[in-house]
Design a protein around this motif. Structure first.
Motif, PDB file in Angstrom:
ATOM      1  N   PHE A  53       0.839  -1.202   0.000  1.00  0.00           N
ATOM      2  CA  PHE A  53       0.000   0.000   0.000  1.00  0.00           C
ATOM      3  C   PHE A  53       0.873   1.251   0.000  1.00  0.00           C
ATOM      4  N   PHE A  54       1.925   1.254   0.810  1.00  0.00           N
ATOM      5  CA  PHE A  54       2.824   2.407   0.853  1.00  0.00           C
ATOM      6  C   PHE A  54       3.409   2.692  -0.533  1.00  0.00           C
ATOM      7  N   VAL A  55       3.858   1.639  -1.192  1.00  0.00           N
ATOM      8  CA  VAL A  55       4.478   1.815  -2.510  1.00  0.00           C
ATOM      9  C   VAL A  55       3.465   2.353  -3.509  1.00  0.00           C
ATOM     10  N   ARG A  56       2.261   1.795  -3.528  1.00  0.00           N
ATOM     11  CA  ARG A  56       1.232   2.302  -4.450  1.00  0.00           C
ATOM     12  C   ARG A  56       0.925   3.764  -4.179  1.00  0.00           C
ATOM     13  N   SER A  57       0.853   4.121  -2.913  1.00  0.00           N
ATOM     14  CA  SER A  57       0.482   5.488  -2.543  1.00  0.00           C
ATOM     15  C   SER A  57       1.533   6.497  -2.985  1.00  0.00           C
ATOM     16  N   VAL A  58       2.805   6.135  -2.846  1.00  0.00           N
ATOM     17  CA  VAL A  58       3.881   7.041  -3.231  1.00  0.00           C
ATOM     18  C   VAL A  58       4.059   7.068  -4.744  1.00  0.00           C
ATOM     19  N   LEU A 126      -1.427   9.012   0.530  1.00  0.00           N
ATOM     20  CA  LEU A 126      -0.032   9.428   0.635  1.00  0.00           C
ATOM     21  C   LEU A 126       0.273   9.965   2.033  1.00  0.00           C
ATOM     22  N   ALA A 127      -0.628  10.767   2.568  1.00  0.00           N
ATOM     23  CA  ALA A 127      -0.424  11.325   3.908  1.00  0.00           C
ATOM     24  C   ALA A 127      -0.413  10.220   4.962  1.00  0.00           C
ATOM     25  N   THR A 128      -1.254   9.205   4.787  1.00  0.00           N
ATOM     26  CA  THR A 128      -1.266   8.065   5.708  1.00  0.00           C
ATOM     27  C   THR A 128       0.054   7.315   5.642  1.00  0.00           C
ATOM     28  N   THR A 129       0.569   7.150   4.441  1.00  0.00           N
ATOM     29  CA  THR A 129       1.858   6.479   4.266  1.00  0.00           C
ATOM     30  C   THR A 129       2.978   7.255   4.937  1.00  0.00           C
ATOM     31  N   ALA A 130       3.010   8.566   4.738  1.00  0.00           N
ATOM     32  CA  ALA A 130       4.059   9.382   5.343  1.00  0.00           C
ATOM     33  C   ALA A 130       4.038   9.258   6.873  1.00  0.00           C
ATOM     34  N   ALA A 131       2.841   9.256   7.450  1.00  0.00           N
ATOM     35  CA  ALA A 131       2.722   9.129   8.903  1.00  0.00           C
ATOM     36  C   ALA A 131       3.126   7.732   9.372  1.00  0.00           C
ATOM     37  N   ALA A 132       2.669   6.708   8.652  1.00  0.00           N
ATOM     38  CA  ALA A 132       3.021   5.336   9.029  1.00  0.00           C
ATOM     39  C   ALA A 132       4.522   5.111   8.938  1.00  0.00           C
ATOM     40  N   GLU A 133       5.161   5.737   7.950  1.00  0.00           N
ATOM     41  CA  GLU A 133       6.610   5.601   7.823  1.00  0.00           C
ATOM     42  C   GLU A 133       7.324   6.234   9.014  1.00  0.00           C
ATOM     43  N   HIS A 134       6.725   7.251   9.617  1.00  0.00           N
ATOM     44  CA  HIS A 134       7.338   7.812  10.824  1.00  0.00           C
ATOM     45  C   HIS A 134       7.261   6.812  11.967  1.00  0.00           C
ATOM     46  N   SER A 172      12.342   9.294   5.172  1.00  0.00           N
ATOM     47  CA  SER A 172      11.809  10.612   4.816  1.00  0.00           C
ATOM     48  C   SER A 172      11.231  10.679   3.407  1.00  0.00           C
ATOM     49  N   VAL A 173      11.271   9.570   2.659  1.00  0.00           N
ATOM     50  CA  VAL A 173      10.871   9.618   1.250  1.00  0.00           C
ATOM     51  C   VAL A 173       9.393   9.971   1.109  1.00  0.00           C
ATOM     52  N   ALA A 174       8.517   9.235   1.765  1.00  0.00           N
ATOM     53  CA  ALA A 174       7.080   9.494   1.623  1.00  0.00           C
ATOM     54  C   ALA A 174       6.732  10.901   2.119  1.00  0.00           C
ATOM     55  N   PHE A 175       7.382  11.339   3.192  1.00  0.00           N
ATOM     56  CA  PHE A 175       7.107  12.676   3.712  1.00  0.00           C
ATOM     57  C   PHE A 175       7.509  13.740   2.705  1.00  0.00           C
ATOM     58  N   ASP A 176       8.664  13.576   2.065  1.00  0.00           N
ATOM     59  CA  ASP A 176       9.111  14.566   1.086  1.00  0.00           C
ATOM     60  C   ASP A 176       8.202  14.587  -0.146  1.00  0.00           C
ATOM     61  N   GLY A 191      -3.699  12.321   7.751  1.00  0.00           N
ATOM     62  CA  GLY A 191      -2.940  11.103   7.485  1.00  0.00           C
ATOM     63  C   GLY A 191      -2.444  10.453   8.759  1.00  0.00           C
ATOM     64  N   MET A 192      -2.008  11.258   9.714  1.00  0.00           N
ATOM     65  CA  MET A 192      -1.558  10.704  10.979  1.00  0.00           C
ATOM     66  C   MET A 192      -2.719  10.053  11.733  1.00  0.00           C
ATOM     67  N   ALA A 193      -3.882  10.655  11.697  1.00  0.00           N
ATOM     68  CA  ALA A 193      -5.046  10.053  12.355  1.00  0.00           C
ATOM     69  C   ALA A 193      -5.362   8.691  11.742  1.00  0.00           C
ATOM     70  N   MET A 194      -5.353   8.636  10.413  1.00  0.00           N
ATOM     71  CA  MET A 194      -5.636   7.373   9.736  1.00  0.00           C
ATOM     72  C   MET A 194      -4.571   6.329  10.052  1.00  0.00           C
ATOM     73  N   ALA A 195      -3.300   6.713  10.006  1.00  0.00           N
ATOM     74  CA  ALA A 195      -2.220   5.764  10.268  1.00  0.00           C
ATOM     75  C   ALA A 195      -2.280   5.239  11.700  1.00  0.00           C
ATOM     76  N   THR A 196      -2.558   6.125  12.656  1.00  0.00           N
ATOM     77  CA  THR A 196      -2.612   5.721  14.061  1.00  0.00           C
ATOM     78  C   THR A 196      -3.737   4.725  14.296  1.00  0.00           C
ATOM     79  N   ILE A 197      -4.912   5.033  13.772  1.00  0.00           N
ATOM     80  CA  ILE A 197      -6.058   4.140  13.956  1.00  0.00           C
ATOM     81  C   ILE A 197      -5.825   2.792  13.297  1.00  0.00           C
TER      82      ILE A 197
END
Length: 290
Positions: A53-58, A126-134, A172-176, A191-197
């Motif tokens: 999912f992360f790869v598709r999103s980015v 994409l925002a969910t991916t960036a947060a999950a990557e953190h 930092s790739v997804a965030f950038d 995105g952070m809310a979605m990733a956390t949940i």
């Protein structure tokens, strides 16, 4: 920190050959204990589908990226994540051989999250991916500095350390990419809310599912964890903070700062430490097998 600054500090993203062959990994491979093994296996079950999912999103936004360095980083990110997914799926066969019924969970997890993905906008994905990557970067740093992985079976230790090292390299790739596409703070928070949940819920469900197959309920698991932590403290051993505080609490505090960037955590150098320890674990596993 600007996107340009991030590219100056990001190391070369190098996809490496994944560890293979987990047939000799015991059922309770974390210090011989069921509960920490189940917690670790729980998040392992999320990785293959989640990382694809992360790869598709980015990659959805690859044609929007003008910076050639970031474009190359995105390609390295995709290659690393693809190898992580395949390595963890290889380990799933060992779980099945040990008698765990994981396929019903994996089918539910894949079906529900795929439906959520389908009805979510591309920028939110994409925002969910960036947060999950953190979150994964925090877990990767913890593998080097917090977790007593010397208590882990060497084959699994090799897998976890190899994975953690590469997570730090591409943290930092997804965030950038998100910043290049849409630097809205509201989108970042969503995105952070979605990733956390999603991460906390599915991790808990997977862990409970595995524990029940070992005859352990949630309350009993919590009791055992408390006793383990108390015993380690009495012995003067380092006791990692609970996951809720160490991963989710820290992740939220850092990520919700308006000026946040993943490179504010100076931990790229830990990737080399993790890779060296992964190689040592590989040698230990080979020695045991000989």
């Amino acid at each position: 920190m600007s996107s340009k600054d991030a590219h100056m500090t990001r190391p070369t993203i190098t996809p490496r050959k994944p560890p293979l062959g987990f047939e000799k990994v015991p059922r309770h491979w974390f210090a011989g204990l069921a509960v920490p093994t189940a917690i670790s296996n729980g998040v392992n079950l999320l990785f293959p589908h989640g990382e694809r999912f992360f790869v598709r999103s980015v990659y959805h936004f690859l044609d929007r990226i003008e910076d050639p360095a970031l474009r190359e980083a995105v390609k390295g990110f995709g290659n690393q994540e693809g190898r992580h997914a395949r390595a963890h799926e290889d380990y799933f066969d060992t779980l099945r051989a040990q008698g765990y019924d994981i396929d019903r969970f994996l089918e539910l997890y894949t079906r529900v999250t795929s439906r959520i993905e389908k009805f979510s906008g591309a920028k939110l994905r994409l925002a969910t991916t960036a947060a999950a990557e953190h979150f994964t970067a925090i877990m990767a740093e913890g593998a080097a500095t917090e977790m007593p992985l010397e208590l882990v079976h060497p084959q699994m230790r090799q897998l976890l350390l190899w994975h953690a090292a590469e997570e730090l390299e591409h943290k930092s790739v997804a965030f950038d990419v998100l910043q290049a596409v849409d630097d809205s703070y509201a989108l970042r928070v969503a995105g952070m809310a979605m990733a956390t949940i999603m991460l906390s819920t599915w991790w808990a469900i997977a862990t409970i599912m595995l524990l029940r197959q070992d005859g352990i309920g949630p309350l009993e698991a919590a009791r055992r964890l408390r006793e383990m932590r108390a015993a380690a403290a009495r012995a003067g051993q380092h006791v990692p903070k609970p996951i809720g505080e160490r991963v989710f609490g820290r992740g939220l505090r850092e990520y919700l700062r308006r000026d946040f960037h993943p490179d504010q955590n100076d931990n790229y150098h830990l990737a080399g430490v993790l890779l060296a320890r992964s190689e040592a674990a590989h040698r230990e596993a080979a020695a045991r097998a000989s």
